[in-house]
Design a protein around this motif. Sequence first.
Motif, PDB file in Angstrom:
ATOM      1  N   UNK A  64       0.910  -1.152   0.112  1.00  0.00           N
ATOM      2  CA  UNK A  64       0.000   0.054   0.017  1.00  0.00           C
ATOM      3  C   UNK A  64       0.898   1.287   0.031  1.00  0.00           C
ATOM      4  N   UNK A  65       0.273   2.411  -0.572  1.00  0.00           N
ATOM      5  CA  UNK A  65       0.862   3.764  -0.456  1.00  0.00           C
ATOM      6  C   UNK A  65      -0.011   4.603   0.358  1.00  0.00           C
ATOM      7  N   UNK A  66       0.688   5.541   1.033  1.00  0.00           N
ATOM      8  CA  UNK A  66      -0.034   6.566   1.967  1.00  0.00           C
ATOM      9  C   UNK A  66      -0.666   7.520   1.001  1.00  0.00           C
ATOM     10  N   UNK A  67      -1.346   8.573   1.417  1.00  0.00           N
ATOM     11  CA  UNK A  67      -2.188   9.419   0.591  1.00  0.00           C
ATOM     12  C   UNK A  67      -1.079  10.347  -0.098  1.00  0.00           C
ATOM     13  N   UNK A  68       0.245  10.246   0.535  1.00  0.00           N
ATOM     14  CA  UNK A  68       1.166  11.158  -0.152  1.00  0.00           C
ATOM     15  C   UNK A  68       2.159  10.385  -0.912  1.00  0.00           C
ATOM     16  N   UNK A  69       1.711   9.134  -1.327  1.00  0.00           N
ATOM     17  CA  UNK A  69       2.411   8.164  -2.428  1.00  0.00           C
ATOM     18  C   UNK A  69       3.479   7.472  -1.767  1.00  0.00           C
ATOM     19  N   UNK A  70       3.914   7.674  -0.605  1.00  0.00           N
ATOM     20  CA  UNK A  70       4.887   6.903   0.374  1.00  0.00           C
ATOM     21  C   UNK A  70       4.417   5.723   0.760  1.00  0.00           C
ATOM     22  N   UNK A  71       5.600   4.484   0.623  1.00  0.00           N
ATOM     23  CA  UNK A  71       5.047   2.997   0.815  1.00  0.00           C
ATOM     24  C   UNK A  71       5.030   3.052   2.244  1.00  0.00           C
ATOM     25  N   UNK A  72       3.877   1.793   2.553  1.00  0.00           N
ATOM     26  CA  UNK A  72       3.592   1.876   4.061  1.00  0.00           C
ATOM     27  C   UNK A  72       4.131   0.360   4.337  1.00  0.00           C
ATOM     28  N   UNK A  73       5.034   0.510   5.149  1.00  0.00           N
ATOM     29  CA  UNK A  73       5.827  -0.693   5.726  1.00  0.00           C
ATOM     30  C   UNK A  73       5.276  -1.203   6.949  1.00  0.00           C
ATOM     31  N   UNK A  74       5.568  -2.572   7.149  1.00  0.00           N
ATOM     32  CA  UNK A  74       5.413  -3.150   8.595  1.00  0.00           C
ATOM     33  C   UNK A  74       6.330  -2.318   9.432  1.00  0.00           C
ATOM     34  N   UNK A  75       5.845  -1.925  10.709  1.00  0.00           N
ATOM     35  CA  UNK A  75       6.562  -1.254  11.738  1.00  0.00           C
ATOM     36  C   UNK A  75       6.344   0.107  11.508  1.00  0.00           C
TER      37      UNK A  75
END
Length: 138
Positions: A64-75
């Motif tokens: 997934x990507x957040x609303x700013x286009x940043x990858x969402x990682x575990x932790x």
Amino acid sequence: MREILFKAKRLDNGEWVEGYYVKTRLGTDIKPSDVIFVPFKINRNEEWGWMKVDPNTLCQYTGLMDKNGQKVWENDICEMVYDGKIHIYVVVWDKTELDFKGTNRKENYGRNFEYLGCCEEIVVIGNIFDNADLLEVE
């Protein structure tokens, strides 16, 4: 299909790097405790190399990507909007349901977890290794 990708902190300089997780005992400069290696892109010329990383910081990409286009990682620590309310949650892997979720880490899920795919909005604000104090905000 979700890209299987990891990130971890390098042992030599503490910087975050992304790549693929490989566990090996090959090499001449390896101690029994140094078994985690990850090949990562080293520079913008797309060259690849092996780097020793801290296995305690290994995080998997959720896809997934957040609303700013940043990858969402575990932790990762994220602001998650669910049912119109903002929650500060850490992203964890739930092996019982084989899914990434957000939790406040104060309760073992219970009512205080969210399926990431159900959130109206996600914004990565840090991670548990560099910004653990962000979990105390809520």
